[in-house]
Design a protein around this motif. Structure first.
Motif, PDB file in Angstrom:
ATOM      1  N   TYR A  63       0.743  -1.075  -0.169  1.00  0.00           N
ATOM      2  CA  TYR A  63       0.038   0.156   0.076  1.00  0.00           C
ATOM      3  C   TYR A  63       0.827   1.239  -0.025  1.00  0.00           C
ATOM      4  CZ  TYR A  63      -3.666  -3.252   1.459  1.00  0.00           C
ATOM      5  OH  TYR A  63      -4.281  -4.456   1.359  1.00  0.00           O
ATOM      6  N   ASP A  64       0.728   2.159  -0.646  1.00  0.00           N
ATOM      7  CA  ASP A  64       1.161   3.493  -0.937  1.00  0.00           C
ATOM      8  C   ASP A  64       0.316   4.376   0.083  1.00  0.00           C
ATOM      9  OD1 ASP A  64       2.604   5.723  -1.260  1.00  0.00           O
ATOM     10  OD2 ASP A  64       2.058   5.881  -3.314  1.00  0.00           O
ATOM     11  N   PHE A  65       1.068   4.882   1.241  1.00  0.00           N
ATOM     12  CA  PHE A  65       0.162   5.778   2.215  1.00  0.00           C
ATOM     13  C   PHE A  65       0.229   6.854   1.754  1.00  0.00           C
ATOM     14  CE2 PHE A  65       4.376   6.140   3.783  1.00  0.00           C
ATOM     15  CZ  PHE A  65       4.377   7.548   4.290  1.00  0.00           C
ATOM     16  N   SER A  66       1.160   7.451   1.062  1.00  0.00           N
ATOM     17  CA  SER A  66       1.332   8.855   0.474  1.00  0.00           C
ATOM     18  C   SER A  66       0.230   9.257  -0.231  1.00  0.00           C
ATOM     19  CB  SER A  66       2.642   8.847  -0.194  1.00  0.00           C
ATOM     20  OG  SER A  66       2.711   8.113  -1.530  1.00  0.00           O
ATOM     21  N   THR A  67      -0.419   8.369  -0.975  1.00  0.00           N
ATOM     22  CA  THR A  67      -1.561   8.770  -1.911  1.00  0.00           C
ATOM     23  C   THR A  67      -2.591   7.994  -1.292  1.00  0.00           C
ATOM     24  OG1 THR A  67      -1.292   6.799  -3.486  1.00  0.00           O
ATOM     25  CG2 THR A  67      -0.350   9.114  -4.208  1.00  0.00           C
ATOM     26  N   LEU A  68      -3.515   8.893  -0.722  1.00  0.00           N
ATOM     27  CA  LEU A  68      -4.690   8.311   0.167  1.00  0.00           C
ATOM     28  C   LEU A  68      -5.679   7.542  -0.840  1.00  0.00           C
ATOM     29  CD1 LEU A  68      -5.390  11.052   2.916  1.00  0.00           C
ATOM     30  CD2 LEU A  68      -4.213   8.797   3.104  1.00  0.00           C
ATOM     31  N   ASN A  69      -6.280   6.564  -0.834  1.00  0.00           N
ATOM     32  CA  ASN A  69      -7.243   5.947  -1.563  1.00  0.00           C
ATOM     33  C   ASN A  69      -8.045   5.092  -0.656  1.00  0.00           C
ATOM     34  OD1 ASN A  69      -6.202   3.261  -1.629  1.00  0.00           O
ATOM     35  ND2 ASN A  69      -4.450   4.191  -2.886  1.00  0.00           N
ATOM     36  N   SER A  70      -8.921   4.368  -1.102  1.00  0.00           N
ATOM     37  CA  SER A  70     -10.013   3.402  -0.346  1.00  0.00           C
ATOM     38  C   SER A  70      -9.375   2.312   0.326  1.00  0.00           C
ATOM     39  CB  SER A  70     -11.053   2.908  -1.260  1.00  0.00           C
ATOM     40  OG  SER A  70     -10.652   2.103  -2.293  1.00  0.00           O
ATOM     41  N   ASP A  71      -8.010   1.855  -0.283  1.00  0.00           N
ATOM     42  CA  ASP A  71      -7.376   1.222   0.437  1.00  0.00           C
ATOM     43  C   ASP A  71      -6.435   1.410   1.920  1.00  0.00           C
ATOM     44  OD1 ASP A  71      -7.949  -1.167  -1.246  1.00  0.00           O
ATOM     45  OD2 ASP A  71      -6.370  -0.920  -2.334  1.00  0.00           O
TER      46      ASP A  71
END
Length: 162
Positions: A63-71
């Protein structure tokens, strides 16, 4: 010949000592000074099996926490008192953060003993540094209803401190 036998016995003794030391049953204690803060999920690996699903669900995902998304998921941990913490689990809805009701808990060795948590049953903190935490949750739950549903799994999540 005596020298060779002496070296062999010495080598065997060292190997046995290393093996006995490495197989300790005691849980490692954690430096809890690093526990408090906001932790963002960066990796999840595991499986879940439910009685109402035909197949085991398995994953190994970054997961890439720097780009917020539904995951995006996070845990906010706040120290309340000596060895007592508040745990707030949340996920990003696409527009804002949704936080589950906070739960309190204590740390016993590497196990977080959470009070009244519907989602995590005594997770084990496998490792903790100032900026990285690995948590493992295993569960096997059976409902007491007429249908007798079961839900089991083994999940290892890696978080970094934001």
């Amino acid at each position: 010949m005596k020298t060779l036998r002496f070296l062999g016995i010495t080598l065997l003794t060292v190997m046995l000592a290393v093996n006995f030391t490495a197989c300790s049953d005691e849980e490692e204690s954690l430096d809890l000074n690093s526990l408090e803060g906001t932790w963002m999920l960066i990796h999840s690996k595991g499986w879940e099996l439910c009685s109402n699903a035909p197949e085991k669900d398995e994953w190994d995902k970054d997961y890439d926490f720097s780009t917020l998304n539904s995951d995006s998921e996070r845990i906010i941990i706040t120290k309340i008192a000596d060895n007592k913490y508040s745990f707030s689990f949340g996920y990003y809805t696409g527009t804002n953060w949704y936080n589950e009701p906070s739960t309190t808990g204590t740390i016993n060795g590497q196990t977080a003993e959470l009070k009244d948590s519907p989602y995590y049953s005594n997770p084990v903190i496998e490792s903790l540094t100032s900026d990285r935490m690995v948590v493992r949750v295993t569960y096997n739950e059976v409902s007491t209803g007429e249908e007798g549903h079961y839900h089991s799994g083994d999940i290892t999540n890696t978080y970094i401190k934001k």
